[in-house]
Design an enzyme around this catalytic site. Sequence first.
Site, mmCIF file in Angstrom:
data_model
loop_
_atom_site.group_PDB
_atom_site.id
_atom_site.type_symbol
_atom_site.label_atom_id
_atom_site.label_comp_id
_atom_site.label_asym_id
_atom_site.label_seq_id
_atom_site.Cartn_x
_atom_site.Cartn_y
_atom_site.Cartn_z
ATOM 1 N N GLY A 160 66.306 2.344 3.492
ATOM 2 C CA GLY A 160 65.590 2.164 4.762
ATOM 3 C C GLY A 160 65.361 3.461 5.524
ATOM 4 C CB ALA A 161 66.453 6.856 5.025
ATOM 5 N N GLY A 162 63.153 5.801 4.570
ATOM 6 C CA GLY A 162 61.831 6.367 4.280
ATOM 7 C C GLY A 162 61.905 7.448 3.216
ATOM 8 C CB SER B 73 60.444 6.890 -1.930
ATOM 9 O OG SER B 73 59.339 6.894 -1.109
ATOM 10 C CD GLU C 33 57.116 -0.308 -4.143
ATOM 11 O OE1 GLU C 33 57.030 -1.121 -3.202
ATOM 12 O OE2 GLU C 33 58.074 0.464 -4.302
ATOM 13 C CG ASP D 178 56.360 6.351 -1.866
ATOM 14 O OD1 ASP D 178 55.908 7.320 -1.224
ATOM 15 O OD2 ASP D 178 56.421 5.205 -1.410
HETATM 16 C C1 GLA Z 1 54.584 4.915 2.038
HETATM 17 C C2 GLA Z 1 53.759 4.479 0.837
HETATM 18 C C3 GLA Z 1 52.998 5.670 0.247
HETATM 19 C C4 GLA Z 1 52.189 6.397 1.325
HETATM 20 C C5 GLA Z 1 53.052 6.683 2.549
HETATM 21 C C6 GLA Z 1 52.266 7.225 3.707
HETATM 22 O O1 GLA Z 1 55.593 5.801 1.669
HETATM 23 O O2 GLA Z 1 54.600 3.913 -0.145
HETATM 24 O O3 GLA Z 1 52.165 5.234 -0.804
HETATM 25 O O4 GLA Z 1 51.038 5.673 1.655
HETATM 26 O O5 GLA Z 1 53.745 5.521 3.008
HETATM 27 O O6 GLA Z 1 51.703 8.457 3.392
#
Ligand code: GLA
Length: 392
Positions: free
Chosen positions: A128-130, A132, A166, A178
């Site tokens: 949940g930290a962004g 990926s 996804e 990602d």
């Molecule tokens: C998320 C999505 C990516 C990209 C970013 C924003 O991480 O998974 O595909 O769109 O947001 O740049």
Amino acid sequence: MLNQDVHDKVVGEFKARFGAAPAAVAYAPGRIEVLGNHTDYNEGFVLSAAIDKGTFFAASPAEGDDVELYALDMGEGWSGKLADVRKVESGPTWANYPLGTFAWLFGGDAKKAGKGFKAVFGGNIPLGAGLSSSAALEMATALALQKIYGTSFGKTELAKIGQKAEHTFAGCPCGLLDQASSMYGKANSLVKSDFRTNEFENVSLGDKVAFMMVKSNAKHALVDGAYASRRQACEDAAKHFAGVLRKKVTHLRDVTMSEWVLYRGGLSETAARRAAHPIGEDERVLQASVLLGQGDLKGFGALMYESHESSRSWFENSCEELDTIVDTAKAIPEVYGARLSGGGFGGSCCLLVDPAAADKIASIIVKEYKARHGDEPVASVIRPSDGAALVG
Ligand code: GLA
């Protein structure tokens, strides 16, 4: 090996559960997005990096058509037959990432694999930290299962397989950023991606700077819906520009900022604002690449601040907590630049910093954030690292 301790835990658990060493072990890192926000699905440009934290996936073929997964960090399993491999709607929904990846190695139909597999996975990417963690799991799954089943997809094809997982299993209409960053990362380098041609190039960053990720505690509702609606707005805006510009436009990648200024009439105010963000981001990525080549970290950082401002005012995918982090960072001389990283609406900010001042930077930001929001964000230094690989 990077994260050897995590590797040993995952392989140890595999041996304890299944009584033998795994036939394949793969590692895939998470990613940070450095510049180029929401440009990937607009066929634009991104600068990103694979991080020094990741996921290991250890697997062996099964005798028959059983599929058995164990998520070490969750202490939870999923098991079924090949015919049961479909979107998990409730309960262990984490299984959608490895199951979706498995199915898409076989065109979306896991039965075509012929036999099942058993696997254990685990990692050290904060959830949940962004960062990926889901793409890392997909890419580690893809590489390990590719070895077991003898498929021969290239890196970009494996990234697309993760993206399909996804879209169809996890329900997120993401771009390819990602997965591609996890596959193409390189130590001390950024990944410069062109999502029209799917060309991925490593650009050296050197070892004098590092990134600091600051994880806000902001969890915003409707995150998935908000991502999808932003994507839709970009696609609608591209259709508008295709109608008014005398050139071929299929995505916002084809539109420049000056064309946006001249031809935005006819778009709703909101649609025009949304479109301005990826268009501006593409221009910033190209400019930033030149500045990086000249060693101009201050100039590069200034573009990161501009990117955040564009998120805040045009795309509206920032939030108060992320703004606090960026605004505080701006006043610290050892920070070159800062912006939100990834989808937005919460998650983390990515700061380009002088690593010698990391403790000072972290303590100033944590203090200010706590004063404004009551809780403490987590700050950690991230070094751009090598991408996904088979390690056993
Ligand atoms: C998320 C999505 C990516 C990209 C970013 C924003 O991480 O998974 O595909 O769109 O947001 O740049």
